[in-house]
Enzyme design. Structure first.
Site, PDB file in Angstrom:
ATOM      1  N   ASP A  39     -29.824  59.415 -63.336  1.00 39.97           N
ATOM      2  CA  ASP A  39     -30.427  59.253 -64.663  1.00 39.97           C
ATOM      3  C   ASP A  39     -30.265  57.808 -65.122  1.00 39.97           C
ATOM      4  OD1 ASP A  39     -31.637  59.815 -67.081  1.00 39.97           O
ATOM      5  OD2 ASP A  39     -30.012  61.066 -67.860  1.00 39.97           O
ATOM      6  N   LYS A  40     -30.953  57.498 -66.210  1.00 43.05           N
ATOM      7  CA  LYS A  40     -30.887  56.176 -66.834  1.00 43.05           C
ATOM      8  C   LYS A  40     -30.632  56.353 -68.320  1.00 43.05           C
ATOM      9  CE  LYS A  40     -33.923  53.672 -69.555  1.00 43.05           C
ATOM     10  NZ  LYS A  40     -34.689  54.231 -70.702  1.00 43.05           N
ATOM     11  N   HIS A  41     -29.897  55.423 -68.893  1.00 44.31           N
ATOM     12  CA  HIS A  41     -29.669  55.449 -70.340  1.00 44.31           C
ATOM     13  C   HIS A  41     -29.957  54.070 -70.905  1.00 44.31           C
ATOM     14  CE1 HIS A  41     -27.905  56.504 -74.222  1.00 44.31           C
ATOM     15  NE2 HIS A  41     -27.403  55.283 -74.223  1.00 44.31           N
ATOM     16  N   SER A  42     -30.679  54.029 -72.027  1.00 46.54           N
ATOM     17  CA  SER A  42     -30.961  52.770 -72.720  1.00 46.54           C
ATOM     18  C   SER A  42     -30.158  52.710 -74.003  1.00 46.54           C
ATOM     19  CB  SER A  42     -32.456  52.662 -73.052  1.00 46.54           C
ATOM     20  OG  SER A  42     -32.695  51.571 -73.921  1.00 46.54           O
ATOM     21  N   THR A  64     -36.511  58.564 -77.348  1.00 45.18           N
ATOM     22  CA  THR A  64     -37.344  59.204 -76.325  1.00 45.18           C
ATOM     23  C   THR A  64     -37.700  60.631 -76.723  1.00 45.18           C
ATOM     24  OG1 THR A  64     -36.422  57.826 -74.570  1.00 45.18           O
ATOM     25  CG2 THR A  64     -37.396  59.926 -73.905  1.00 45.18           C
ATOM     26  N   SER A  93     -19.384  57.943 -76.057  1.00 44.00           N
ATOM     27  CA  SER A  93     -20.531  58.734 -76.502  1.00 44.00           C
ATOM     28  C   SER A  93     -21.584  58.830 -75.399  1.00 44.00           C
ATOM     29  CB  SER A  93     -21.133  58.108 -77.762  1.00 44.00           C
ATOM     30  OG  SER A  93     -22.249  58.837 -78.203  1.00 44.00           O
ATOM     31  N   LYS A 101     -21.920  62.490 -72.439  1.00 44.22           N
ATOM     32  CA  LYS A 101     -23.159  63.264 -72.253  1.00 44.22           C
ATOM     33  C   LYS A 101     -23.652  63.163 -70.811  1.00 44.22           C
ATOM     34  CE  LYS A 101     -25.371  61.274 -75.774  1.00 44.22           C
ATOM     35  NZ  LYS A 101     -24.413  60.613 -76.682  1.00 44.22           N
ATOM     36  N   LYS A 102     -23.575  61.965 -70.239  1.00 43.11           N
ATOM     37  CA  LYS A 102     -24.080  61.787 -68.878  1.00 43.11           C
ATOM     38  C   LYS A 102     -23.178  62.485 -67.858  1.00 43.11           C
ATOM     39  CE  LYS A 102     -27.648  59.471 -70.158  1.00 43.11           C
ATOM     40  NZ  LYS A 102     -28.982  60.122 -70.111  1.00 43.11           N
ATOM     41  N   ARG A 147     -19.181  58.863 -87.300  1.00 39.23           N
ATOM     42  CA  ARG A 147     -19.252  57.410 -87.071  1.00 39.23           C
ATOM     43  C   ARG A 147     -20.468  56.805 -87.762  1.00 39.23           C
ATOM     44  NH1 ARG A 147     -20.094  56.993 -81.227  1.00 39.23           N
ATOM     45  NH2 ARG A 147     -20.277  54.758 -81.649  1.00 39.23           N
TER      46      ARG A 147
END
Length: 437
Positions: free
Chosen positions: A80-83, A120, A183, A187-188, A168
């Protein structure tokens, strides 16, 4: 476990052991400590930071607060990818089907818009019928059969992060690198990935406006992920102008479909997307090096396979079966289109990217309060990039709005966001550097 003692130790700059961190997160998840105590804990971390082992312990405790998915039955790697968030950043919609077309599986768990940046999940919700928060059975079915699925965080994935983040968000502790790291990674890690690639944004449209802060965040996430057992690399990308030439929800989905089908491919968007695709394929061991991986990604695009996979993913999650060929028919369109005219002649020399994102929010394409609904139809298109030569009165963008007043206000903001020069400016490469092993 006395939560106030854990807070006091971190407040005074001491290192917390893993057992104390786990106990605190467990108590937060169960609701046995107050929001005030959670806020105090977050503020103590904000000011005193965390060592790597503390960050690993915090990440794992948040991961373990809920379900952990298992993709070991897949015939290929889960990646996966996270931005970290940007404006006109619709990379995920393009990247997931490209990487899936190359043999990986992409169970992409995404978020909603935050502040001035687009989300997204909000973009996918612009597609009629699309189930962005399916149950685990449907999520797994689509990933297995199609190769990718873009969904939102379910209630049982890292639920501690949901409570922690909401506190937060209203206590000015969002920008803490250890807390951002935990954070993202909690999740990942709960998604059961084999590898993760980060797109860390830097510039006036990013949360990390300074390059050195973006590098620090990338290095910290990569190090903590390694400590938690997840292969992770990062790509630093420029966010001193919108990435795509569209910003909004339906307009960015339309832009992504045009990219996948080859009708139009914004240059900066293509560069960043292919760089991330190559990184994902190398991390997943589906290509020996970045050059071979880039060639593989280009082939997936050029053959039409990536577009086909995107269409199958949309249909599999409840959207129209003909979405790729008839996206303009299915996506909502705002009733008013307003040209934003260049106030002078010259080259586009600078863009206040954050202001562009804020303009989308004020049109209704983002949220001022968490409970606010999203207007998927509004947004901005035809955004002129840095380096474009303009004559006075030529359109630098098109605003799509519900009312004339909204359109005029957004146009004024966009005009103010653009700077002009008589000389053509030096453009910044969209991919800045790589961080990782």
């Amino acid at each position: 476990m006395l939560p106030q003692e854990i807070i006091r130790r971190k407040r005074d700059g001491h290192t917390l052991d893993a057992a104390d961190i786990t106990a605190f997160i467990n108590a937060m998840s169960s609701g046995s400590i107050t929001e005030g105590q959670v806020a105090a804990f977050a503020m103590a971390i904000f000011f005193n930071g965390m060592k790597r082992d503390e960050s690993v312990a915090l990440t794992l405790a948040m991961r373990d607060s809920g379900d952990i998915l298992d993709w070991s039955d897949l015939p290929g790697p889960a990646v996966d990818k996270h931005s970290t968030g940007g404006v006109g950043d619709n990379v995920s919609l393009i990247l997931a089907p490209i990487v899936a077309a190359c043999g990986a599986y992409v169970p992409m768990i995404s978020g909603r818009g935050l502040g001035h940046t687009g989300g997204t999940l909000d973009k996918m919700d612009a597609i009629p019928g699309y189930r962005s928060q399916p149950d685990n059975a449907l999520f797994r079915k689509v990933v297995h059969e199609v190769g990718c699925a873009i969904i939102g965080q379910t209630a049982n994935l890292a639920p501690a992060d949901k409570r922690f983040y909401s506190i937060r968000d209203v206590t000015a502790t969002v920008e803490s690198i250890p807390l951002i790291t935990a954070s993202i990674l909690s999740k990942k890690l709960s998604a059961g990935l084999n590898a993760l690639v980060l797109d860390v944004k830097s510039g006036n449209g990013a949360f990390m406006t300074r390059n050195r802060d973006a590098v620090s965040l990338a290095e910290n996430i990569v190090a903590v992920a390694a400590g938690a057992g997840l292969t992770t690399t990062a790509v630093l990308t420029d966010m001193n102008e919108p990435l795509a030439l569209a910003a909004g929800n339906a307009v960015e989905v339309r832009n992504a479909v045009d990219f996948l089908t080859g009708d139009r491919r914004d240059t900066r968007l293509e560069t960043v997307t292919l760089a991330l695709a190559a990184e994902m394929l190398v991390s997943a061991k589906l290509a020996p090096n970045h050059r071979a991986a880039t060639d593989k990604a280009r082939e997936a695009l050029g053959s039409g396979k990536a577009a086909e996979i995107f269409g199958r993913m949309v249909a599999g999650l409840g959207g129209p079966t003909d979405f790729i060929t008839r996206s303009r028919h299915h996506l909502a369109v705002a009733p008013i289109t307003h040209e934003v005219k260049a106030p002078q002649a010259g080259y586009v020399a600078a863009v206040d990217t954050r202001a562009v994102g804020v303009a989308v929010v004020t049109l209704g394409g983002g949220r001022i309060r968490p409970q606010d609904p999203i207007d998927h139809a509004v947004g901005i298109t035809a955004l002129q990039p840095i380096g474009a030569r303009m004559e006075e009165g030529e359109p630098i963008a098109l605003v799509h709005a519900r009312t004339d007043a909204d359109a005029a206000a957004a146009a004024k903001a966009i005009q103010a966001a653009y700077g002009f020069s008589e000389r053509k400016p030096r453009t910044i490469a969209p991919v800045l550097r790589r961080v990782g092993p």
